[in-house]
Motif scaffolding. Sequence first.
Motif, PDB file in Angstrom:
ATOM      1  N   TYR A   1      69.145 -46.961  60.329  1.00  0.00           N
ATOM      2  CA  TYR A   1      67.794 -46.604  59.905  1.00  0.00           C
ATOM      3  C   TYR A   1      67.623 -46.829  58.400  1.00  0.00           C
ATOM      4  N   LEU A   2      68.614 -46.400  57.634  1.00  0.00           N
ATOM      5  CA  LEU A   2      68.538 -46.545  56.177  1.00  0.00           C
ATOM      6  C   LEU A   2      68.490 -48.019  55.780  1.00  0.00           C
ATOM      7  N   ALA A   3      69.268 -48.846  56.461  1.00  0.00           N
ATOM      8  CA  ALA A   3      69.254 -50.286  56.170  1.00  0.00           C
ATOM      9  C   ALA A   3      67.876 -50.878  56.442  1.00  0.00           C
ATOM     10  N   VAL A   4      67.238 -50.439  57.537  1.00  0.00           N
ATOM     11  CA  VAL A   4      65.905 -50.950  57.873  1.00  0.00           C
ATOM     12  C   VAL A   4      64.894 -50.587  56.793  1.00  0.00           C
ATOM     13  N   PHE A   5      64.853 -49.315  56.391  1.00  0.00           N
ATOM     14  CA  PHE A   5      63.858 -48.875  55.422  1.00  0.00           C
ATOM     15  C   PHE A   5      64.141 -49.414  54.022  1.00  0.00           C
TER      16      PHE A   5
ATOM     17  N   ALA B   1      59.220 -39.157  59.179  1.00  0.00           N
ATOM     18  CA  ALA B   1      59.209 -38.697  57.791  1.00  0.00           C
ATOM     19  C   ALA B   1      59.825 -39.739  56.867  1.00  0.00           C
ATOM     20  N   ALA B   2      60.902 -40.368  57.304  1.00  0.00           N
ATOM     21  CA  ALA B   2      61.529 -41.420  56.495  1.00  0.00           C
ATOM     22  C   ALA B   2      60.597 -42.614  56.342  1.00  0.00           C
ATOM     23  N   CYS B   3      59.854 -42.926  57.393  1.00  0.00           N
ATOM     24  CA  CYS B   3      58.912 -44.045  57.344  1.00  0.00           C
ATOM     25  C   CYS B   3      57.811 -43.777  56.324  1.00  0.00           C
ATOM     26  N   VAL B   4      57.267 -42.558  56.335  1.00  0.00           N
ATOM     27  CA  VAL B   4      56.204 -42.209  55.386  1.00  0.00           C
ATOM     28  C   VAL B   4      56.713 -42.308  53.962  1.00  0.00           C
ATOM     29  N   LEU B   5      57.905 -41.802  53.721  1.00  0.00           N
ATOM     30  CA  LEU B   5      58.449 -41.828  52.363  1.00  0.00           C
ATOM     31  C   LEU B   5      58.823 -43.240  51.924  1.00  0.00           C
ATOM     32  N   SER B   6      59.068 -44.128  52.885  1.00  0.00           N
ATOM     33  CA  SER B   6      59.401 -45.505  52.515  1.00  0.00           C
ATOM     34  C   SER B   6      58.242 -46.190  51.808  1.00  0.00           C
ATOM     35  N   ALA B   7      57.001 -45.736  52.081  1.00  0.00           N
ATOM     36  CA  ALA B   7      55.848 -46.297  51.369  1.00  0.00           C
ATOM     37  C   ALA B   7      55.917 -45.935  49.884  1.00  0.00           C
TER      38      ALA B   7
ATOM     39  N   VAL C   1      61.694 -42.387  40.157  1.00  0.00           N
ATOM     40  CA  VAL C   1      60.939 -42.260  41.410  1.00  0.00           C
ATOM     41  C   VAL C   1      61.646 -43.007  42.537  1.00  0.00           C
ATOM     42  N   ALA C   2      62.065 -44.250  42.274  1.00  0.00           N
ATOM     43  CA  ALA C   2      62.713 -45.054  43.309  1.00  0.00           C
ATOM     44  C   ALA C   2      64.037 -44.426  43.740  1.00  0.00           C
ATOM     45  N   SER C   3      64.825 -43.948  42.780  1.00  0.00           N
ATOM     46  CA  SER C   3      66.127 -43.360  43.114  1.00  0.00           C
ATOM     47  C   SER C   3      65.967 -42.093  43.948  1.00  0.00           C
ATOM     48  N   CYS C   4      65.064 -41.212  43.533  1.00  0.00           N
ATOM     49  CA  CYS C   4      64.850 -39.965  44.275  1.00  0.00           C
ATOM     50  C   CYS C   4      64.320 -40.250  45.678  1.00  0.00           C
ATOM     51  N   SER C   5      63.395 -41.211  45.780  1.00  0.00           N
ATOM     52  CA  SER C   5      62.838 -41.560  47.090  1.00  0.00           C
ATOM     53  C   SER C   5      63.922 -42.087  48.018  1.00  0.00           C
ATOM     54  N   TRP C   6      64.783 -42.957  47.488  1.00  0.00           N
ATOM     55  CA  TRP C   6      65.825 -43.545  48.327  1.00  0.00           C
ATOM     56  C   TRP C   6      66.806 -42.486  48.797  1.00  0.00           C
ATOM     57  N   VAL C   7      67.170 -41.549  47.920  1.00  0.00           N
ATOM     58  CA  VAL C   7      68.106 -40.491  48.299  1.00  0.00           C
ATOM     59  C   VAL C   7      67.510 -39.629  49.410  1.00  0.00           C
ATOM     60  N   VAL C   8      66.227 -39.262  49.272  1.00  0.00           N
ATOM     61  CA  VAL C   8      65.588 -38.436  50.300  1.00  0.00           C
ATOM     62  C   VAL C   8      65.483 -39.212  51.616  1.00  0.00           C
ATOM     63  N   ILE C   9      65.149 -40.506  51.530  1.00  0.00           N
ATOM     64  CA  ILE C   9      65.085 -41.339  52.738  1.00  0.00           C
ATOM     65  C   ILE C   9      66.456 -41.392  53.409  1.00  0.00           C
ATOM     66  N   ALA C  10      67.506 -41.514  52.605  1.00  0.00           N
ATOM     67  CA  ALA C  10      68.862 -41.548  53.164  1.00  0.00           C
ATOM     68  C   ALA C  10      69.165 -40.263  53.933  1.00  0.00           C
ATOM     69  N   VAL C  11      68.790 -39.131  53.362  1.00  0.00           N
ATOM     70  CA  VAL C  11      69.018 -37.848  54.041  1.00  0.00           C
ATOM     71  C   VAL C  11      68.234 -37.786  55.352  1.00  0.00           C
TER      72      VAL C  11
END
Length: 209
Positions: free
Chosen positions: A17-21, A71-77, A182-192
């Motif tokens: 999932y993380l690789a996709v997003f 939730a991960a999809c929404v945050l990927s935006a 912003v990008a780093s925090c978003s990616w970490v949350v998406i990873a979780v």
Amino acid sequence: MRPRGGFRWVNPLGASYLAVFTAVGVVGAVCGTTWIRSDMVVLTVMLLSAGGLMAGVLVAYPPPRLGWLLAACVLSAVLMAAATAGLWATVLTQRGEQVAATVVSLRDGTGKDQHRYSTLDGPDGRRIPGELKRRPGSEFDALDDPVGMVGERVTVVRDPEGLVDPRLPEELTDARSEWIIVASCSWVVIAVLCMLAGRPGTRRLRPSG
């Protein structure tokens, strides 16, 4: 060895999932340049997010935990928006040229887009690829702003290769200091969220009777 009764945090499905997003975020950042008109970026992000969600669902159908995946999809935006800002900020920082450009045409955004788009010519008379995007009434668009009239001159930072849109020097300074956080925090949350989405579903055992 898996710890007894422990929680396996990193799981293969979550990593998929993380690789996709992450891939969707990179593609969105690249598309959010002069390759796509500035006022079409939002639609592009929506389509890419939908595509990323569809790809995530197909990785394991049905997904064990769809709520976390949504939730991960929404945050990927958010990740795409930050990565887009990071792309043009990095490009203009590394090879941008500050020039005095001339406004040759103006157009207003359509629908809910309240921005004004300016087409510019460089000091050599050649067209600068892309458009300068401004929001009327913002801190970068004062009443005496020369971008409001065709034929006036404005100082911008342009990319000689034409990969990204021209920007004002003030915008570059702001984006450079914000996008990494912003990008780093978003990616970490998406990873979780992806790891939570990839957890196998739990089955309740029926009492034997």
